[in-house]
Design a protein around this motif. Structure first.
Motif, mmCIF file in Angstrom:
data_model
loop_
_atom_site.group_PDB
_atom_site.id
_atom_site.type_symbol
_atom_site.label_atom_id
_atom_site.label_comp_id
_atom_site.label_asym_id
_atom_site.label_seq_id
_atom_site.Cartn_x
_atom_site.Cartn_y
_atom_site.Cartn_z
ATOM 1 N N ASN A 86 -8.696 18.401 47.737
ATOM 2 C CA ASN A 86 -9.646 17.371 47.324
ATOM 3 C C ASN A 86 -8.873 16.265 46.608
ATOM 4 O O ASN A 86 -8.467 16.430 45.460
ATOM 5 N N PRO A 87 -8.664 15.111 47.263
ATOM 6 C CA PRO A 87 -7.877 14.031 46.655
ATOM 7 C C PRO A 87 -8.523 13.439 45.415
ATOM 8 O O PRO A 87 -7.875 12.710 44.664
ATOM 9 N N ASN A 88 -9.803 13.722 45.189
ATOM 10 C CA ASN A 88 -10.491 13.204 44.011
ATOM 11 C C ASN A 88 -10.300 14.088 42.789
ATOM 12 O O ASN A 88 -10.762 13.745 41.695
ATOM 13 N N LEU A 89 -9.636 15.230 42.968
ATOM 14 C CA LEU A 89 -9.429 16.165 41.863
ATOM 15 C C LEU A 89 -7.956 16.247 41.494
ATOM 16 O O LEU A 89 -7.309 17.281 41.651
ATOM 17 N N ILE A 90 -7.412 15.131 41.033
ATOM 18 C CA ILE A 90 -6.060 15.142 40.490
ATOM 19 C C ILE A 90 -6.189 15.046 38.972
ATOM 20 O O ILE A 90 -7.084 14.376 38.459
ATOM 21 N N GLU A 91 -5.316 15.739 38.263
ATOM 22 C CA GLU A 91 -5.419 15.829 36.817
ATOM 23 C C GLU A 91 -4.220 15.190 36.138
ATOM 24 O O GLU A 91 -3.126 15.115 36.706
ATOM 25 N N VAL A 92 -4.456 14.720 34.921
ATOM 26 C CA VAL A 92 -3.385 14.127 34.128
ATOM 27 C C VAL A 92 -2.244 15.130 33.981
ATOM 28 O O VAL A 92 -2.464 16.297 33.657
ATOM 29 N N GLY A 93 -1.043 14.670 34.280
ATOM 30 C CA GLY A 93 0.131 15.538 34.197
ATOM 31 C C GLY A 93 0.563 16.117 35.523
ATOM 32 O O GLY A 93 1.679 16.631 35.635
ATOM 33 N N ASP A 94 -0.317 16.055 36.548
ATOM 34 C CA ASP A 94 0.052 16.570 37.864
ATOM 35 C C ASP A 94 1.228 15.779 38.435
ATOM 36 O O ASP A 94 1.339 14.566 38.230
ATOM 37 N N LEU A 95 2.094 16.465 39.181
ATOM 38 C CA LEU A 95 3.181 15.799 39.893
ATOM 39 C C LEU A 95 2.744 15.539 41.329
ATOM 40 O O LEU A 95 2.327 16.461 42.022
ATOM 41 N N ILE A 96 2.856 14.279 41.753
ATOM 42 C CA ILE A 96 2.478 13.889 43.105
ATOM 43 C C ILE A 96 3.725 13.432 43.855
ATOM 44 O O ILE A 96 4.431 12.518 43.405
ATOM 45 N N LEU A 97 4.015 14.076 44.969
ATOM 46 C CA LEU A 97 5.145 13.668 45.801
ATOM 47 C C LEU A 97 4.807 12.339 46.470
ATOM 48 O O LEU A 97 3.794 12.221 47.163
ATOM 49 N N VAL A 98 5.632 11.310 46.248
ATOM 50 C CA VAL A 98 5.344 9.980 46.777
ATOM 51 C C VAL A 98 6.404 9.506 47.769
ATOM 52 O O VAL A 98 6.376 8.361 48.210
#
Length: 257
Positions: free
Chosen positions: A84-96
């Motif tokens: 669910n792309p709408n459920l990202i949390e502060v501190g999560d690491l996202i591969l960009v």
């Protein structure tokens, strides 16, 4: 301490005893220990962000992270296995950045009877496919004007793009060939937005549209209508146009003709 000598003997003895007690307590008490050092851990305990990743901050959306890193939101969903792309949390690491094994093709080497065993075979670097290799557009990429009208806001670090005034419903066109990687309104301050990726270096963004004529995944040609000018999430009819190079906003005016 001076003791009056005319005091009665019983008071004199009591005063001497109290004085002695005070002196003994003062001499035997241990010095006050030095206060312990206070370590300020506010913000200092955060782990460093690995290369190729982004650490989510308060107020971020996946679409915003994708735009600021020159990527497609759909790619970020796939690379990070987000259900669910709408459920990202502060501190999560996202591969960009694309994973090492993203869309790679291995060129086969013909086998012969005299081939060496695999353990002794020379290492051949597998070429990347055209869709996966880093395609860098020529400096001074030529873009067409995405709308007809007067520029009412110039590029700055704050605006990140230019504003082009116009009339409600006027066509907004693609500035160059590319693929639509975003079409929606989840980025606060942009209204109805279209983002087109032209290669692995350049993308353009078209904001505040009244309606969108394309959807995510569509291939578009230079000059093709992609939206109608509007005033969504702003106070006047205009097109906000951005050019991003590796996710960083640059002044699009020198590229437009």
């Amino acid at each position: 301490m001076k003791i009056p000598m005319n005091l009665p003997s019983k008071y004199l003895l009591l005063l001497v005893a109290l004085t002695s007690l005070v002196l003994n307590v003062g001499c035997s008490s241990t010095p006050r220990a030095k206060p312990a050092n206070v370590i300020d851990r506010s913000g200092g305990g955060n782990e460093p962000t690995p290369l190729g990743y982004y650490r989510v901050k308060r107020g971020d959306t996946l679409a915003r992270i994708a735009l600021d890193n020159g990527q497609s939101p759909r790619d970020l969903v796939q690379w990070n296995n987000l259900s669910n792309p709408n459920l990202i949390e502060v501190g999560d690491l996202i591969l960009v950045k694309p994973p090492a094994n993203s869309k790679m093709t291995v060129k086969s080497i013909p086998k012969t009877a005299g081939d060496l065993p695999k353990t002794d075979a020379p290492k051949v670097e597998a070429p990347k496919s055209e869709s996966a290799k880093e395609i860098v557009a020529e400096p001074g990429i030529k873009l067409s004007w995405p709308a007809k009208g007067k520029v009412t806001e110039d590029f700055s670090e704050k605006t990140k793009g230019i504003d082009i005034a116009g009339k409600l419903g006027e066509p907004v066109t693609a500035a160059s060939d590319g693929k639509v990687v975003y079409a929606g309104n989840s980025l606060r301050g942009y209204g109805n937005l279209v983002i087109i990726k032209h290669d692995n270096t350049y993308l353009t963004a078209y904001a505040h549209n009244r309606t969108l004529s394309v959807k995510e995944g569509d291939a578009v040609k230079k000059g093709q209508k992609i939206a109608e000018m509007g005033d969504t999430d702003t106070n006047s009819v205009k097109l906000h146009f951005e050019l991003r190079v590796n996710g960083k906003p640059v002044n699009p005016t020198p590229y437009l003709q």
